[in-house]
Design a protein around this motif. Structure first.
Motif, PDB file in Angstrom:
ATOM      1  N   ARG A  31      35.350  34.345  37.405  1.00 21.92           N
ATOM      2  CA  ARG A  31      34.198  34.786  38.185  1.00 21.92           C
ATOM      3  C   ARG A  31      33.068  33.775  38.092  1.00 21.92           C
ATOM      4  NH1 ARG A  31      30.460  40.269  37.586  1.00 21.92           N
ATOM      5  NH2 ARG A  31      30.210  40.611  39.827  1.00 21.92           N
ATOM      6  N   THR A  32      32.486  33.436  39.214  1.00 20.39           N
ATOM      7  CA  THR A  32      31.397  32.464  39.223  1.00 20.39           C
ATOM      8  C   THR A  32      30.059  33.155  38.984  1.00 20.39           C
ATOM      9  OG1 THR A  32      31.278  32.663  41.628  1.00 20.39           O
ATOM     10  CG2 THR A  32      32.589  30.852  40.733  1.00 20.39           C
ATOM     11  N   ALA A  33      29.078  32.379  38.554  1.00 14.43           N
ATOM     12  CA  ALA A  33      27.734  32.889  38.265  1.00 14.43           C
ATOM     13  C   ALA A  33      26.987  33.161  39.564  1.00 14.43           C
ATOM     14  CB  ALA A  33      26.977  31.884  37.404  1.00 14.43           C
ATOM     15  N   PRO A  34      25.889  33.930  39.513  1.00 15.27           N
ATOM     16  CA  PRO A  34      25.152  34.275  40.734  1.00 15.27           C
ATOM     17  C   PRO A  34      24.722  33.081  41.573  1.00 15.27           C
ATOM     18  CG  PRO A  34      24.417  35.658  38.931  1.00 15.27           C
ATOM     19  CD  PRO A  34      25.365  34.663  38.337  1.00 15.27           C
ATOM     20  N   ALA A  35      24.324  31.992  40.941  1.00  6.79           N
ATOM     21  CA  ALA A  35      23.824  30.849  41.707  1.00  6.79           C
ATOM     22  C   ALA A  35      24.932  29.996  42.305  1.00  6.79           C
ATOM     23  CB  ALA A  35      22.941  29.983  40.808  1.00  6.79           C
ATOM     24  N   PHE A  36      26.189  30.280  41.971  1.00  6.76           N
ATOM     25  CA  PHE A  36      27.301  29.450  42.453  1.00  6.76           C
ATOM     26  C   PHE A  36      27.615  29.803  43.907  1.00  6.76           C
ATOM     27  CE2 PHE A  36      31.573  27.901  42.993  1.00  6.76           C
ATOM     28  CZ  PHE A  36      31.632  26.770  42.204  1.00  6.76           C
ATOM     29  N   PRO A  37      27.685  28.815  44.779  1.00  8.40           N
ATOM     30  CA  PRO A  37      27.977  29.119  46.188  1.00  8.40           C
ATOM     31  C   PRO A  37      29.467  29.405  46.399  1.00  8.40           C
ATOM     32  CG  PRO A  37      27.757  26.755  45.882  1.00  8.40           C
ATOM     33  CD  PRO A  37      27.417  27.396  44.556  1.00  8.40           C
ATOM     34  N   GLY A  38      29.762  30.282  47.335  1.00 11.45           N
ATOM     35  CA  GLY A  38      31.152  30.519  47.698  1.00 11.45           C
ATOM     36  C   GLY A  38      31.791  31.675  46.971  1.00 11.45           C
ATOM     37  N   SER A  39      33.044  31.487  46.588  1.00 11.08           N
ATOM     38  CA  SER A  39      33.867  32.565  46.037  1.00 11.08           C
ATOM     39  C   SER A  39      33.296  33.104  44.726  1.00 11.08           C
ATOM     40  CB  SER A  39      35.287  32.044  45.787  1.00 11.08           C
ATOM     41  OG  SER A  39      36.063  33.019  45.135  1.00 11.08           O
ATOM     42  N   TYR A  40      33.468  34.423  44.509  1.00 14.81           N
ATOM     43  CA  TYR A  40      32.984  35.067  43.294  1.00 14.81           C
ATOM     44  C   TYR A  40      34.080  35.250  42.244  1.00 14.81           C
ATOM     45  CZ  TYR A  40      28.836  36.245  46.002  1.00 14.81           C
ATOM     46  OH  TYR A  40      27.694  36.189  46.774  1.00 14.81           O
ATOM     47  N   LEU A  41      35.334  35.251  42.664  1.00 17.24           N
ATOM     48  CA  LEU A  41      36.440  35.539  41.744  1.00 17.24           C
ATOM     49  C   LEU A  41      37.527  34.478  41.855  1.00 17.24           C
ATOM     50  CD1 LEU A  41      36.842  39.387  42.305  1.00 17.24           C
ATOM     51  CD2 LEU A  41      35.996  38.294  40.233  1.00 17.24           C
ATOM     52  N   PHE A  42      38.261  34.312  40.746  1.00 19.65           N
ATOM     53  CA  PHE A  42      39.438  33.433  40.690  1.00 19.65           C
ATOM     54  C   PHE A  42      39.123  32.010  41.136  1.00 19.65           C
ATOM     55  CE2 PHE A  42      41.040  37.751  41.812  1.00 19.65           C
ATOM     56  CZ  PHE A  42      41.480  38.070  40.546  1.00 19.65           C
ATOM     57  N   HIS A  43      37.984  31.526  40.704  1.00 23.23           N
ATOM     58  CA  HIS A  43      37.581  30.153  41.016  1.00 23.23           C
ATOM     59  C   HIS A  43      37.806  29.286  39.785  1.00 23.23           C
ATOM     60  CE1 HIS A  43      35.108  26.704  42.177  1.00 23.23           C
ATOM     61  NE2 HIS A  43      35.055  27.202  43.405  1.00 23.23           N
ATOM     62  N   ALA A  44      38.245  28.072  40.009  1.00 18.14           N
ATOM     63  CA  ALA A  44      38.556  27.183  38.888  1.00 18.14           C
ATOM     64  C   ALA A  44      37.349  26.935  38.001  1.00 18.14           C
ATOM     65  CB  ALA A  44      39.098  25.850  39.419  1.00 18.14           C
ATOM     66  N   ASP A  45      36.156  26.979  38.576  1.00 14.48           N
ATOM     67  CA  ASP A  45      34.936  26.752  37.803  1.00 14.48           C
ATOM     68  C   ASP A  45      34.261  28.050  37.374  1.00 14.48           C
ATOM     69  OD1 ASP A  45      35.145  23.972  38.048  1.00 14.48           O
ATOM     70  OD2 ASP A  45      34.172  24.011  40.020  1.00 14.48           O
ATOM     71  N   GLY A  46      34.912  29.163  37.610  1.00 16.99           N
ATOM     72  CA  GLY A  46      34.306  30.441  37.277  1.00 16.99           C
ATOM     73  C   GLY A  46      34.444  30.789  35.807  1.00 16.99           C
ATOM     74  N   ALA A  47      33.320  31.003  35.125  1.00 20.65           N
ATOM     75  CA  ALA A  47      33.339  31.370  33.698  1.00 20.65           C
ATOM     76  C   ALA A  47      32.174  32.295  33.371  1.00 20.65           C
ATOM     77  CB  ALA A  47      33.273  30.114  32.832  1.00 20.65           C
ATOM     78  N   SER A  48      31.798  33.138  34.346  1.00 19.14           N
ATOM     79  CA  SER A  48      30.636  33.992  34.162  1.00 19.14           C
ATOM     80  C   SER A  48      30.971  35.334  33.525  1.00 19.14           C
ATOM     81  CB  SER A  48      29.960  34.245  35.518  1.00 19.14           C
ATOM     82  OG  SER A  48      28.793  35.014  35.378  1.00 19.14           O
ATOM     83  N   PHE A  49      32.200  35.799  33.699  1.00 16.70           N
ATOM     84  CA  PHE A  49      32.583  37.148  33.276  1.00 16.70           C
ATOM     85  C   PHE A  49      33.592  37.088  32.138  1.00 16.70           C
ATOM     86  CE2 PHE A  49      35.354  40.847  33.502  1.00 16.70           C
ATOM     87  CZ  PHE A  49      34.461  41.896  33.618  1.00 16.70           C
ATOM     88  N   PRO A  50      33.297  37.732  31.005  1.00 17.26           N
ATOM     89  CA  PRO A  50      32.066  38.435  30.644  1.00 17.26           C
ATOM     90  C   PRO A  50      31.034  37.465  30.072  1.00 17.26           C
ATOM     91  CG  PRO A  50      33.636  38.646  28.864  1.00 17.26           C
ATOM     92  CD  PRO A  50      34.338  37.859  29.957  1.00 17.26           C
ATOM     93  N   SER A  51      29.843  37.975  29.815  1.00 18.49           N
ATOM     94  CA  SER A  51      28.796  37.128  29.239  1.00 18.49           C
ATOM     95  C   SER A  51      29.128  36.791  27.794  1.00 18.49           C
ATOM     96  CB  SER A  51      27.446  37.846  29.293  1.00 18.49           C
ATOM     97  OG  SER A  51      26.486  37.163  28.508  1.00 18.49           O
TER      98      SER A  51
END
Length: 240
Positions: A129-149
């Motif tokens: 999951r991507t962070a709020p400021a990240f543009p585009g997809s919210y889930l299953f993104h290679a750069d997503g590391a927001s969830f959980p805090s």
């Protein structure tokens, strides 16, 4: 376990003024259920994602990142910062090693850090999951590391471990109470600060807290089953 650990040191300590903070079974079950339900809702793009988006819009309008209040709020986020907490824990376990001659607090902290790193990052990379400021997809993104805090999970687990050591080894009442406050208010303040700066979604903070409670329960359980018994067995061995 608490009385025995203090007696083995041969040094007097202050009586407990707060509990060691071991999560009761019902709280661990509640944290597990909450974490699973929130995660399932997010994966199904349910109501909680829409709630997260709405809260993010509101806090973005506050503009805290560009305001004079930013440094103050950022400092509050560091109540869950790994470096901040590890510095405090290093002083704490170093003092206990010097004064009480016990490696048990060191082993507990090492176990907690290992479980935190493995558990939190497994979920982060699994969900993506991507962070709020990240543009585009919210889930299953290679750069997503927001969830959980990780900050909130870190605050729950590591301040909980610090409180445990302060109480078990009979540190002064003021120290015990300080770590009690940090173990209770630290995660809440961290989560609120991270969300208010739009660094995390609300559900990131909620599940981070749930993960921290689960891991704290695991550390207590492994300590009772393995760590404390092993250290006591080593301490009871005759010196050649």
């Amino acid at each position: 376990m608490t009385r025995g650990a203090v007696r083995e040191t041969g040094l007097p300590g202050s009586p407990p003024v707060v509990s060691v903070g071991r999560p009761p079974w019902w709280l661990i079950v509640a944290a597990l259920v909450l974490g699973c339900l929130v995660t399932a809702d997010l994966l199904s793009r349910g109501r909680l994602e829409r709630m997260d988006l709405r809260v993010s819009e509101i806090v973005s309008d506050w503009g805290l990142k560009e305001s004079p209040a930013y440094p103050v709020v950022w400092v509050i986020t560091q109540l869950g910062g790994r470096v901040t907490i590890l510095v405090v824990l290093t002083v704490l376990v170093g003092y206990l090693l010097w004064r009480r001659g016990t490696w048990l607090p060191v082993a507990r902290v090492a176990l907690a850090v290992a479980l935190l790193t493995a558990g939190v990052y497994a979920i982060k990379h699994g969900i993506g999951r991507t962070a709020p400021a990240f543009p585009g997809s919210y889930l299953f993104h290679a750069d997503g590391a927001s969830f959980p805090s990780g900050h909130v999970a870190n605050a729950v687990l590591m301040w909980g471990v610090a409180r445990w050591q302060a109480v078990e080894y009979g540190l002064p009442p003021a120290v015990q109470r300080t770590f009690w406050w940090l173990s209770v208010a630290g995660p809440v303040a961290t989560g609120v600060a991270m969300v208010s700066l739009d660094f995390h979604w609300v559900t990131d903070a909620v599940v981070g807290g749930a993960v921290g409670i689960l891991l704290l329960g695991v550390v207590h359980a492994l300590d009772a089953a393995v760590l404390s018994r092993y250290v006591r067995a080593r301490a009871d061995r005759p010196v050649a």
